[in-house]
Design a protein around this motif. Structure first.
Motif, short mmCIF file in Angstrom:
data_model
loop_
_atom_site.label_atom_id
_atom_site.label_comp_id
_atom_site.label_asym_id
_atom_site.label_seq_id
_atom_site.Cartn_x
_atom_site.Cartn_y
_atom_site.Cartn_z
N SER A 13 1.08 -0.87 0.38
CA SER A 13 0.01 -0.01 0.37
C SER A 13 1.08 1.55 0.30
O SER A 13 0.68 2.06 -0.63
CB SER A 13 -1.18 -0.05 1.30
OG SER A 13 -1.60 1.45 1.92
N GLU A 109 -4.95 -10.88 -3.13
CA GLU A 109 -5.05 -9.38 -3.54
C GLU A 109 -6.51 -9.28 -2.31
O GLU A 109 -6.81 -8.11 -2.14
CB GLU A 109 -4.68 -9.27 -4.31
CG GLU A 109 -4.97 -7.63 -4.57
CD GLU A 109 -5.00 -7.63 -5.85
OE1 GLU A 109 -3.15 -6.67 -6.55
OE2 GLU A 109 -5.48 -7.69 -7.48
N LEU A 110 -7.23 -9.98 -2.81
CA LEU A 110 -8.18 -9.75 -3.06
C LEU A 110 -8.69 -10.17 -1.11
O LEU A 110 -9.97 -9.43 -0.68
CB LEU A 110 -9.57 -10.92 -3.66
CG LEU A 110 -9.85 -11.14 -4.76
CD1 LEU A 110 -10.29 -11.74 -5.71
CD2 LEU A 110 -10.30 -9.56 -5.15
N THR A 113 -8.33 -7.39 0.92
CA THR A 113 -8.34 -5.79 0.58
C THR A 113 -10.19 -6.02 0.84
O THR A 113 -10.58 -5.70 1.73
CB THR A 113 -9.23 -6.16 -1.19
OG1 THR A 113 -7.88 -5.78 -2.19
CG2 THR A 113 -10.10 -5.28 -1.93
N THR A 143 -8.58 3.10 -14.15
CA THR A 143 -9.58 2.60 -13.63
C THR A 143 -11.02 2.91 -14.14
O THR A 143 -12.11 3.08 -13.01
CB THR A 143 -9.55 3.34 -12.36
OG1 THR A 143 -8.82 4.00 -12.08
CG2 THR A 143 -8.23 2.15 -11.43
N ILE A 212 -11.55 5.07 -3.55
CA ILE A 212 -11.69 3.34 -3.79
C ILE A 212 -10.54 4.04 -3.82
O ILE A 212 -9.69 4.20 -5.08
CB ILE A 212 -12.78 3.00 -4.47
CG1 ILE A 212 -13.87 2.79 -3.30
CG2 ILE A 212 -11.83 1.25 -4.21
CD1 ILE A 212 -14.97 2.28 -4.68
N ASN A 214 -5.39 2.99 -3.08
CA ASN A 214 -4.68 1.54 -2.71
C ASN A 214 -3.87 2.36 -1.76
O ASN A 214 -3.38 1.90 -0.95
CB ASN A 214 -3.09 1.66 -3.75
CG ASN A 214 -4.12 -0.26 -4.72
OD1 ASN A 214 -5.29 -0.42 -4.78
ND2 ASN A 214 -3.65 0.19 -6.19
N THR A 230 -7.45 -0.61 -0.69
CA THR A 230 -7.78 -2.03 -2.10
C THR A 230 -6.34 -2.68 -1.44
O THR A 230 -5.74 -1.28 -1.61
CB THR A 230 -7.96 -1.52 -3.46
OG1 THR A 230 -7.11 -0.55 -4.23
CG2 THR A 230 -9.50 -1.34 -3.36
N THR A 232 -3.04 -4.51 -3.31
CA THR A 232 -2.58 -4.55 -4.47
C THR A 232 -1.28 -4.98 -4.10
O THR A 232 -0.07 -5.17 -2.71
CB THR A 232 -1.82 -3.00 -4.61
OG1 THR A 232 -1.16 -3.64 -6.73
CG2 THR A 232 -1.22 -2.09 -4.25
N ALA A 247 -8.68 -5.68 -7.26
CA ALA A 247 -9.24 -5.58 -5.87
C ALA A 247 -10.79 -4.80 -5.95
O ALA A 247 -11.66 -4.84 -5.09
CB ALA A 247 -8.22 -4.79 -5.17
N ALA A 248 -10.27 -3.18 -7.25
CA ALA A 248 -11.43 -2.19 -7.43
C ALA A 248 -12.75 -2.62 -7.42
O ALA A 248 -13.46 -2.74 -7.09
CB ALA A 248 -11.26 -0.95 -7.46
N VAL A 251 -14.61 -4.45 -4.37
CA VAL A 251 -15.06 -3.39 -3.97
C VAL A 251 -16.41 -2.89 -4.71
O VAL A 251 -17.45 -2.67 -3.74
CB VAL A 251 -14.46 -2.41 -3.60
CG1 VAL A 251 -15.12 -1.40 -2.38
CG2 VAL A 251 -13.25 -2.30 -2.98
#
Length: 282
Positions: A13, A109-110, A113, A143, A212, A214, A230, A232, A247-248, A251
């Motif tokens: 992060s 990662e998930l 998050t 994104t 949202i 990292n 999130t 990463t 990850a985003a 969410v």
């Protein structure tokens, strides 16, 4: 209640905000955890070609009181890790192992998050969205697809939502928003000037802003009313390439499912949408 972030997650992060000397420390710790927990601060400094003062600054930046505290956390987390064999290597010559490495990284990662999200804060965000006149999703570059997906999903539920692939359009709409509306700004780095400007415009109009990102201490996060951080793992495979949106997306999917379970007419709205789409299928 959200769980405390792991050392690895804190490193990933904070990575983009670290100085070059501190990144050497981060890289060494990510690749040599077992060795590091046996080292003194002077030994680690020598291995990283960094000063002891750099080690201390690095520890502070990732939420540890000092190197001793860092080692204790790393040792505890290593004991709790699942017994999976994976590395950072991605090679066309070993596709099977490479896929296992990618899967392990994406799963981590998930997991990081979703487990780090504060339930009470998320409930407040859900309530704001349910009562919003309109929700705008803003994003830049990599994104933008996440923002478009969020807008599409919210409209499926009957929640008025907008987004655009053009930042000027996003900003123009932000200027029309008023109290009772919600802006969801999505940015891996949290350092986009355009997104920060949009967030400030929205806040001046009384709009609640959800970030949202990292980076928990990024300019966008600090300017927002709520921040969903999130995890990463991009630097696991290449520290110069930004490629992950998973990850985003997770969410956004979580918001969608929670809203679906809460909004009384969600099933009706979603069914009508699916029916209209089905009529176009062969």
């Amino acid at each position: 209640m959200a769980k405390e972030a792991t050392v690895r997650n804190q490193i990933f992060s904070a990575y983009d905000s670290l100085f070059d000397a501190e990144k050497k420390v981060a890289d060494y710790l990510m690749n040599h955890q077992e060795k590091a927990i046996e080292m003194s601060v002077s030994e680690l400094a020598a291995a990283c070609e960094a000063s002891q003062a750099t080690i201390v600054r690095f520890c502070k930046k990732i939420g540890c009181n000092g190197y001793h505290h860092l080692k204790i956390k790393m040792a505890k987390e290593m004991r709790e890790q699942d017994d999976h064999e994976f590395s950072n290597e991605i090679s066309i010559d070993n596709i099977e192992q490479s896929l296992k490495n990618i899967m392990a990284s994406k799963m981590e990662e998930l997991k990081e998050t979703l487990s780090s999200i504060d339930g009470k804060m998320l409930r407040r965000i859900i309530d704001l969205i349910l009562n919003a006149n309109v929700v705008e999703f803003t994003a830049m570059g990599n994104t933008i697809p996440v923002a478009l997906d969020g807008s599409y999903k919210f409209n499926q539920l009957g929640i008025p939502a907008v987004s655009s692939t053009i930042w000027e359009t996003q900003e123009a709409y932000a200027r029309t928003m008023r109290k009772g509306d919600v802006m969801i700004a999505i940015s891996a780095s949290g350092a986009s000037r355009h997104l920060l400007n949009m967030a400030n415009i929205a806040k001046e109009n009384g709009v609640e802003v959800v970030a949202i990102t990292n980076q928990a201490k990024s300019p966008l996060a600090e300017a927002s009313d709520y921040t969903l951080v999130t995890a990463t793992r991009e630097q696991v495979f290449h520290d110069q390439v930004s490629f992950t949106r998973m990850a985003a997306m997770a969410v956004i999917d979580s918001l969608f499912l929670l809203l679906f379970s809460t909004k009384w007419d969600s099933f009706k709205n979603l069914s009508e949408h699916e029916q209209s789409v089905a009529e176009d299928k062969i």
